[in-house]
Design an enzyme around this catalytic site. Structure first.
Site, PDB file in Angstrom:
ATOM      1  N   HIS A   1       0.808  -1.231   0.000  1.00 49.66           N
ATOM      2  CA  HIS A   1       0.000   0.000   0.000  1.00 49.66           C
ATOM      3  C   HIS A   1       0.828   1.261   0.000  1.00 49.66           C
ATOM      4  O   HIS A   1       0.487   2.245  -0.638  1.00 49.66           O
ATOM      5  CB  HIS A   1      -0.932  -0.005   1.202  1.00 49.66           C
ATOM      6  CG  HIS A   1      -1.667  -1.279   1.275  1.00 49.66           C
ATOM      7  ND1 HIS A   1      -1.744  -2.059   2.382  1.00 49.66           N
ATOM      8  CD2 HIS A   1      -2.300  -1.939   0.296  1.00 49.66           C
ATOM      9  CE1 HIS A   1      -2.400  -3.142   2.090  1.00 49.66           C
ATOM     10  NE2 HIS A   1      -2.751  -3.099   0.842  1.00 49.66           N
TER      11      HIS A   1
ATOM     12  N   CYS B   1      -6.954  -2.551 -16.065  1.00 48.82           N
ATOM     13  CA  CYS B   1      -6.470  -1.530 -15.128  1.00 48.82           C
ATOM     14  C   CYS B   1      -5.332  -2.024 -14.233  1.00 48.82           C
ATOM     15  O   CYS B   1      -5.012  -1.402 -13.239  1.00 48.82           O
ATOM     16  CB  CYS B   1      -7.632  -1.014 -14.279  1.00 48.82           C
ATOM     17  SG  CYS B   1      -8.391  -2.282 -13.261  1.00 48.82           S
TER      18      CYS B   1
END
Ligand code: PEP
Ligand code: MG
Length: 755
Positions: free
Chosen positions: A367, A680
């Site tokens: 992240h 994506c």
């Protein structure tokens, strides 16, 4: 001979006085060696300082020929002094001259001395020099004397590290602490950063080395250790820590060290010798580091980190500092260096002063990396040991294109990078010129280029990069960086802001993709053996509809009066889409009932990232308004290789025949049903891969904002017909080999495509 030591406490007190005197660095050093010699009843005391060219230069001496100072030197590994430096441990000899490593330096006149005691001058486990005492008599120095000399060496380490001795270096030489260093890591977020090191969790700097009242220091240490043990026990007893796994291993190691009696005893001894509790922690840590660094066993070397962390925690306990980042003062060109950090911690820094990020850990899809990319911060990961090799404020160049970090770079490297930065700026300017130009290939195929986003900070890139829309808005990022669950109004506010910033451009909001590696610190989850295959994303959303319904409500509210596109993550069966649609319908009914403005049109789409969906393509295409291929997860699940595990993550090539064929089948199915399809995943960001995707029929891609310029430049120069003439036969082949990437690269080169 025990009486020869007039007590390390007296020595340290005298050193403290010398440190405070307003005299030159050389005078101070001369006084220090004289004092040590007098205190230890040694005829000789000498300091050797390590230069960048691996020579240990004699910097001061009491007893040897003064004329040899700044002239005599030994290479690391040469002679007894060189041996101490290379092994980073003390050497205590009754008869130095009979040692096989003894090397005689005629200019020093040391041939008449027999007893020899030398200790490394260490800082954070790095050897900065060597401190030696010698006696004519054949004697062995006592353990207490070794200990005292090591303690004294800390004072010298401090002088060297703060640069006090820098000015004394022979012209044309420099000290090892300023030695340039190049490290290779893994590129995580493209870019080049020239700046200065900011340690995310700075080693606590111990300024008060010496203390008068040892009993008081002992009590302080005892209390701090008790607190430390409590906090480690506490962390281990929390039930949000999985019963197995890396995190727990680390904590178990912490606990083992925190209860280690030897560790505590060594620190206590250092205090008895006159050090403050803080300095005692640092000294023992430095010794341990030096010892562990020599270990060849990778497990033990790995434990070094745990020891470092624990010592740092203990120092913070002693100094009453809280654990956690010290986001405070940042230079205007900060490059953060950390072992690892959470996404929220990165966001705590002032973005305008942040140039780069270097992590010892960190994977391409972790992240903090996703956030760093969103912020456009050059980032590299897997930079082994960097935290212990740099000091706050060191100049650093980060080349996140190649994964290199150059610490304290020499002038020529700096000049080369200044050139490279200029070149990049020129290229960026060229991309900016393309900003408003549609991406149409030479033979007239139009490709829609969109960007991936997830935070407000992403939004300015939409216009800057010339994205046609947001192809993937990762809504979970808002949840991951928050300290508590975002409420309905907070979610609505974010979605409104995103839609407002996007103007008329379409935005695809993906519903919460949490679970797996995307953990919310405030949400208690049952430990899972295989989180990547666990209760996550749409599974969690359907089982706990409360969470998903609130999010859908927020999206409907935010999109009142305009189009809303919602996408579901980790769909495995088409039935899940029907169930999610029912929830959406229910929320829409509620919205109408309360008289809220509703969206003008709602499009529901699905991510295609679980291989099971490949066998339901026709019903999938009929069930949704659009499909977006999540190639990060699709590749991970198809090849059974964890995307976050650096040992396997790059093992299988997304440009391999079988993966490209799979993607081609998806496009064919979408075309059959006239369902809009896009991709994506990260591969869309690489021009060569984007070229391949265009070749197999994708006409819409979503990627990081920074990739839009390079991908567009490639597309504007591409002839899809010519590409297909090469690619189609390669994909049709079934010869067991691959070579698709090589063929694509050769094609791009022969066509002069910028990839
Ligand atoms: C993917 O899996 O490719 C994707 C785009 O989703 P995420 O990276 O957020 O899992
Ligand atoms: Mg995914």
């Amino acid at each position: 001979m025990r009486g020869s030591l007039a007590g390390p406490r007296v020595l340290l007190r005298r050193l403290r006085e010398i440190m405070a005197e307003p005299i030159s660095a050389q005078d101070r050093l001369d006084k220090i060696v004289a004092q040590i010699a007098a205190n230890m009843v040694a005829e000789v005391c000498s300091v050797y300082v390590l230069r960048a060219d691996d020579v240990l230069e004699l910097y001061a001496t009491e007893g040897l020929n003064r004329s040899a100072v700044h002239h005599a030197g030994l290479r690391v590994g040469q002679g007894l002094v060189g041996l101490i430096a290379s092994e980073a441990r003390p050497l205590n000899l009754q008869d130095a001259q009979s040692h096989p490593s003894f090397a005689y330096l005629p200019e020093t006149g040391e041939e008449i001395y027999n007893a020899f005691l030398g200790v490394p001058i260490l800082r954070a486990g790095r050897t900065l020099g060597v401190l030696v005492v010698q006696n004519r008599a054949h004697r062995t120095y006592y353990d207490e004397e070794v200990e005292a000399l090591q303690t004294t060496a800390m004072v010298l380490a401090e002088m060297i590290a703060v640069g006090e001795l820098q000015g004394l270096a022979r012209p044309g030489t420099s000290l090892d602490v300023k030695r340039p260093l190049s490290l290779k890591g893994t590129p995580l977020s493209d870019g080049i950063a020239l700046g200065h090191v900011v340690l995310h969790e700075p080693r606590v700097v111990v300024t008060q080395l010496l203390a008068e009242d040892s009993d008081k220091e002992s009590r302080r240490l005892e209390q701090a250790i008790a607190n430390l043990r409590l906090s480690v026990d506490d962390m281990l007893s929390r039930d949000d820590i999985a019963p197995a796994g890396e995190h727990r291993d680390i904590l178990e190691a912490y606990r083992m060290f925190a209860y280690d009696r030897g560790w505590v005893r060594r620190m206590d001894e250092a205090i008895q010798n006159g050090l403050s509790a803080e300095a005692a922690v640092e000294k023992v840590q430095s010794d341990t580091r030096a010892r562990l660094q020599r270990q060849t066993d990778p497990y033990l070397r790995e434990r070094l980190h745990d020891f470092d962390d624990l010592a740092n925690r203990l120092l913070r306990e002693l100094m009453g500092k809280s654990h956690g980042p010290d986001g405070g003062s940042l230079p205007k060109d900060g490059v953060i260096v950390a072992r690892n950090m959470g996404a929220a911690e990165l966001l705590d820094y002032d973005r305008s002063r942040l140039r780069g990020l270097v992590l010892e850990e960190g994977g391409a899809t972790s992240h903090v990396t996703i956030v760093a990319r969103a912020l456009g911060i050059a980032t590299i990961g897997r930079a082994a040991n960097i935290v212990s090799l740099v000091e706050n404020g060191d100049p650093i160049i980060l080349d996140a294109d190649t994964g290199e970090a150059h610490v304290r770079p020499p002038a020529d490297v700096e000049a080369a990078y200044a050139e490279k930065v200029k070149f990049r700026a020129k290229r960026q300017a060229q991309y900016r010129l393309l900003r408003n130009k549609p991406a149409v290939t030479l033979d007239g195929h139009r490709v829609s280029l969109n960007m991936n986003a997830g935070l407000l900070v992403d939004l300015p890139h939409l216009v800057e990069a010339g994205a046609e829309g947001i192809g993937l808005f990762r809504t979970e990022l808002q949840f991951m960086v928050a300290s508590t669950m975002p409420r309905l109004d907070e979610q609505t506010a974010l979605y409104e802001a995103v839609l407002k910033a996007s103007g008329n451009r379409p935005v695809v909001f993906r519903t919460l993709d949490i679970g797996g590696d995307k953990v919310l610190p405030y949400m208690r989850m049952q430990p899972e053996e295989n989180p990547a295959l666990g209760w996550r994303a749409i599974r969690l959303g359907l089982d706990r509809p409360g969470l998903l319904r609130i999010q859908l409500r927020a999206l409907l509210h935010a999109a009142g009066g305009r189009e809303l596109r919602v996408m579901l993550p980790m769909v495995t069966e088409v039935g899940e889409i029907h169930r999610a649609r029912a929830l959406l319908e229910r929320e829409l009914t509620q919205l109408r009932r309360h008289g809220h403005k509703e969206p003008t049109r709602i499009l529901l789409g699905s991510m295609l990232e679980v291989p099971a969906l490949l066998f339901q393509l026709d019903s999938l295409m009929q069930a949704v308004d659009f499909v977006s291929v999540g190639s990060n997860d699709l590749l991970q699940y198809m090849t059974a290789s964890d995307r976050g595990n650096t040992r396997v993550a790059s093992r299988f090539d997304p440009l391999s025949r079988h993966f490209l064929r799979t993607l081609a089948r998806i496009v064919e199915a979408a075309d059959r049903h006239e369902t809009h399809v896009t991709l994506c995943g990260e591969i869309a960001s690489r021009p060569l891969a984007a070229m391949a995707l265009t070749g197999i029929g994708f006409r819409s891609l979503s990627m990081s904002a920074a990739a839009i310029g390079p991908v567009k430049a490639m597309l504007l120069a591409l002839d899809v017909g010519r590409l297909k003439a090469v690619l189609d036969p390669m994909l049709a082949l079934d010869d067991g080999g691959d070579g698709v990437r090589a063929a694509l690269t050769a094609f791009a080169e022969s066509e002069g495509l910028p990839i």
